[in-house]
Motif scaffolding. Structure first.
Motif, PDB file in Angstrom:
ATOM      1  N   LEU A   1       0.840  -1.204   0.000  1.00  0.00           N
ATOM      2  CA  LEU A   1       0.000   0.000   0.000  1.00  0.00           C
ATOM      3  C   LEU A   1       0.871   1.249   0.000  1.00  0.00           C
ATOM      4  CD1 LEU A   1      -2.902   1.167   0.144  1.00  0.00           C
ATOM      5  CD2 LEU A   1      -2.682   1.054   2.648  1.00  0.00           C
ATOM      6  N   LEU A   2       1.940   1.220   0.774  1.00  0.00           N
ATOM      7  CA  LEU A   2       2.883   2.332   0.831  1.00  0.00           C
ATOM      8  C   LEU A   2       3.457   2.629  -0.558  1.00  0.00           C
ATOM      9  CD1 LEU A   2       4.577   4.351   2.530  1.00  0.00           C
ATOM     10  CD2 LEU A   2       6.194   2.470   2.923  1.00  0.00           C
ATOM     11  N   ALA A   3       3.851   1.596  -1.267  1.00  0.00           N
ATOM     12  CA  ALA A   3       4.393   1.775  -2.617  1.00  0.00           C
ATOM     13  C   ALA A   3       3.355   2.433  -3.529  1.00  0.00           C
ATOM     14  CB  ALA A   3       4.820   0.426  -3.194  1.00  0.00           C
ATOM     15  N   ASN A   4       2.118   1.976  -3.441  1.00  0.00           N
ATOM     16  CA  ASN A   4       1.054   2.547  -4.267  1.00  0.00           C
ATOM     17  C   ASN A   4       0.771   3.994  -3.903  1.00  0.00           C
ATOM     18  OD1 ASN A   4      -0.463   0.554  -6.228  1.00  0.00           O
ATOM     19  ND2 ASN A   4       0.325  -0.627  -4.498  1.00  0.00           N
ATOM     20  N   TYR A   5       0.795   4.312  -2.620  1.00  0.00           N
ATOM     21  CA  TYR A   5       0.588   5.705  -2.202  1.00  0.00           C
ATOM     22  C   TYR A   5       1.709   6.611  -2.696  1.00  0.00           C
ATOM     23  CZ  TYR A   5      -3.602   6.058   0.600  1.00  0.00           C
ATOM     24  OH  TYR A   5      -4.915   6.134   0.994  1.00  0.00           O
ATOM     25  N   GLN A   6       2.930   6.113  -2.696  1.00  0.00           N
ATOM     26  CA  GLN A   6       4.051   6.942  -3.156  1.00  0.00           C
ATOM     27  C   GLN A   6       3.881   7.314  -4.629  1.00  0.00           C
ATOM     28  OE1 GLN A   6       6.251   8.527  -1.566  1.00  0.00           O
ATOM     29  NE2 GLN A   6       6.992   7.395   0.193  1.00  0.00           N
ATOM     30  N   ILE A   7       3.460   6.360  -5.449  1.00  0.00           N
ATOM     31  CA  ILE A   7       3.261   6.650  -6.871  1.00  0.00           C
ATOM     32  C   ILE A   7       2.023   7.526  -7.059  1.00  0.00           C
ATOM     33  CG2 ILE A   7       2.923   5.665  -9.175  1.00  0.00           C
ATOM     34  CD1 ILE A   7       5.725   5.115  -7.866  1.00  0.00           C
ATOM     35  N   PHE A   8       0.967   7.237  -6.324  1.00  0.00           N
ATOM     36  CA  PHE A   8      -0.249   8.059  -6.366  1.00  0.00           C
ATOM     37  C   PHE A   8       0.082   9.505  -5.994  1.00  0.00           C
ATOM     38  CE2 PHE A   8      -4.234   9.575  -4.308  1.00  0.00           C
ATOM     39  CZ  PHE A   8      -5.118   9.401  -5.361  1.00  0.00           C
ATOM     40  N   TYR A   9       0.865   9.663  -4.934  1.00  0.00           N
ATOM     41  CA  TYR A   9       1.307  10.983  -4.483  1.00  0.00           C
ATOM     42  C   TYR A   9       2.071  11.714  -5.591  1.00  0.00           C
ATOM     43  CZ  TYR A   9       4.551  14.316  -2.364  1.00  0.00           C
ATOM     44  OH  TYR A   9       5.298  15.428  -2.094  1.00  0.00           O
ATOM     45  N   GLN A  10       3.042  11.033  -6.189  1.00  0.00           N
ATOM     46  CA  GLN A  10       3.866  11.675  -7.208  1.00  0.00           C
ATOM     47  C   GLN A  10       3.044  12.032  -8.442  1.00  0.00           C
ATOM     48  OE1 GLN A  10       7.037  12.587  -6.392  1.00  0.00           O
ATOM     49  NE2 GLN A  10       6.761  13.865  -8.186  1.00  0.00           N
ATOM     50  N   ASN A  11       2.107  11.165  -8.799  1.00  0.00           N
ATOM     51  CA  ASN A  11       1.219  11.482  -9.918  1.00  0.00           C
ATOM     52  C   ASN A  11       0.409  12.741  -9.624  1.00  0.00           C
ATOM     53  OD1 ASN A  11       2.107   9.286 -11.403  1.00  0.00           O
ATOM     54  ND2 ASN A  11       0.350   8.004 -10.891  1.00  0.00           N
ATOM     55  N   ALA A  12      -0.128  12.836  -8.420  1.00  0.00           N
ATOM     56  CA  ALA A  12      -0.921  14.020  -8.040  1.00  0.00           C
ATOM     57  C   ALA A  12      -0.058  15.283  -8.075  1.00  0.00           C
ATOM     58  CB  ALA A  12      -1.553  13.827  -6.659  1.00  0.00           C
ATOM     59  N   ARG A  13       1.204  15.165  -7.657  1.00  0.00           N
ATOM     60  CA  ARG A  13       2.117  16.318  -7.748  1.00  0.00           C
ATOM     61  C   ARG A  13       2.271  16.755  -9.201  1.00  0.00           C
ATOM     62  NH1 ARG A  13       4.881  18.312  -2.932  1.00  0.00           N
ATOM     63  NH2 ARG A  13       5.290  19.966  -4.412  1.00  0.00           N
ATOM     64  N   GLY A  14       2.463  15.787 -10.071  1.00  0.00           N
ATOM     65  CA  GLY A  14       2.599  16.097 -11.490  1.00  0.00           C
ATOM     66  C   GLY A  14       1.351  16.756 -12.060  1.00  0.00           C
ATOM     67  N   PHE A  15       0.195  16.255 -11.671  1.00  0.00           N
ATOM     68  CA  PHE A  15      -1.057  16.870 -12.140  1.00  0.00           C
ATOM     69  C   PHE A  15      -1.141  18.308 -11.632  1.00  0.00           C
ATOM     70  CE2 PHE A  15      -3.047  12.377 -11.790  1.00  0.00           C
ATOM     71  CZ  PHE A  15      -2.453  11.982 -12.972  1.00  0.00           C
ATOM     72  N   HIS A  16      -0.807  18.513 -10.391  1.00  0.00           N
ATOM     73  CA  HIS A  16      -0.838  19.846  -9.774  1.00  0.00           C
ATOM     74  C   HIS A  16       0.067  20.815 -10.537  1.00  0.00           C
ATOM     75  CE1 HIS A  16      -0.738  22.849  -6.526  1.00  0.00           C
ATOM     76  NE2 HIS A  16       0.583  22.800  -6.591  1.00  0.00           N
ATOM     77  N   TRP A  17       1.263  20.373 -10.852  1.00  0.00           N
ATOM     78  CA  TRP A  17       2.232  21.236 -11.524  1.00  0.00           C
ATOM     79  C   TRP A  17       1.880  21.501 -12.984  1.00  0.00           C
ATOM     80  CZ3 TRP A  17       6.551  17.620  -9.495  1.00  0.00           C
ATOM     81  CH2 TRP A  17       6.876  17.960  -8.178  1.00  0.00           C
ATOM     82  N   ASN A  18       1.293  20.525 -13.653  1.00  0.00           N
ATOM     83  CA  ASN A  18       1.172  20.581 -15.109  1.00  0.00           C
ATOM     84  C   ASN A  18      -0.227  20.849 -15.640  1.00  0.00           C
ATOM     85  OD1 ASN A  18       3.956  20.016 -15.742  1.00  0.00           O
ATOM     86  ND2 ASN A  18       3.575  17.994 -14.895  1.00  0.00           N
ATOM     87  N   ILE A  19      -1.204  20.952 -14.769  1.00  0.00           N
ATOM     88  CA  ILE A  19      -2.586  21.146 -15.220  1.00  0.00           C
ATOM     89  C   ILE A  19      -2.716  22.465 -15.979  1.00  0.00           C
ATOM     90  CG2 ILE A  19      -3.560  22.321 -13.178  1.00  0.00           C
ATOM     91  CD1 ILE A  19      -5.088  19.334 -14.931  1.00  0.00           C
ATOM     92  N   LYS A  20      -3.510  22.449 -17.036  1.00  0.00           N
ATOM     93  CA  LYS A  20      -3.760  23.643 -17.846  1.00  0.00           C
ATOM     94  C   LYS A  20      -5.245  23.704 -18.168  1.00  0.00           C
ATOM     95  CE  LYS A  20       0.605  23.357 -20.386  1.00  0.00           C
ATOM     96  NZ  LYS A  20       1.188  23.127 -21.702  1.00  0.00           N
ATOM     97  N   GLY A  21      -5.665  24.852 -18.618  1.00  0.00           N
ATOM     98  CA  GLY A  21      -7.011  24.954 -19.154  1.00  0.00           C
ATOM     99  C   GLY A  21      -8.005  25.666 -18.259  1.00  0.00           C
ATOM    100  N   GLN A  22      -9.233  25.552 -18.695  1.00  0.00           N
ATOM    101  CA  GLN A  22     -10.347  26.290 -18.107  1.00  0.00           C
ATOM    102  C   GLN A  22     -10.531  26.028 -16.611  1.00  0.00           C
ATOM    103  OE1 GLN A  22     -14.052  25.283 -19.972  1.00  0.00           O
ATOM    104  NE2 GLN A  22     -14.679  27.415 -19.977  1.00  0.00           N
TER     105      GLN A  22
END
Length: 162
Positions: free
Chosen positions: A28-49
């Motif tokens: 579960l820890l491994a999955n949370y780490q990747i989930f966390y990093q994905n969310a960081r990427g979405f936060h940084w890279n989101i564009k649009g309306q």
């Protein structure tokens, strides 16, 4: 030393059952780490309306995930095991895969929902195992995570009009 003392860990739980729980918690820890990093990427890279609202939502997700990562790792230690702590182990042991270069808000929310599905499945397995092991600490943690995430799944699904 009695047979009972030999078969229990420092907090009085069955050592064999807590080993299995710690292994599942590490997954579960491994999955949370990747989930966390994905969310960081979405936060940084989101564009649009919907940039402003999604930027905030992704920050909420990764902030909450970071807290859960620490709680899970500390629970693994409490059960007498060592938490995974290398990114290569996280990548190798995670069912959630790394997501790169997503700037589309709807696609990012869909990926968040996929991640929650994986997390919920793993948390339910751990919930069952912790109940069987009389491990109230892990059981309570998983129960809290599940109820929070089920609500978030509903909300993000409603956002996508699903």
């Amino acid at each position: 030393m009695s047979k009972k003392e030999k078969s229990t860990n420092a907090i009085g739980l069955d050592a064999g059952k807590t080993k299995e729980l710690a292994d599942k918690l590490n997954g579960l820890l491994a999955n949370y780490q990747i989930f966390y990093q994905n969310a960081r990427g979405f936060h940084w890279n989101i564009k649009g309306q919907k940039f402003f609202e999604l930027h905030v939502k992704f920050e909420e997700i990764y902030t909450d995930s970071l807290l859960k990562i620490d709680e899970i790792a500390e629970r693994v230690r409490t059960l007498g095991a060592t938490p995974m702590h290398s990114f290569s182990d996280y990548v190798k042991n995670s069912s959630i895969k790394e997501i790169k270069d997503v700037s589309d808000g709807l696609l990012a929310v869909e990926e968040v929902l996929k991640g929650f599905k994986v997390l919920l499945e793993k948390e339910r397995v751990i919930l069952d195992l912790s109940a069987d092991a009389d491990d109230e600490g892990t059981n309570s943690l998983m129960s809290d995570y599940i109820s929070q995430q089920e609500k978030l799944v509903w909300m993000y699904s409603a956002y996508l009009a699903k």
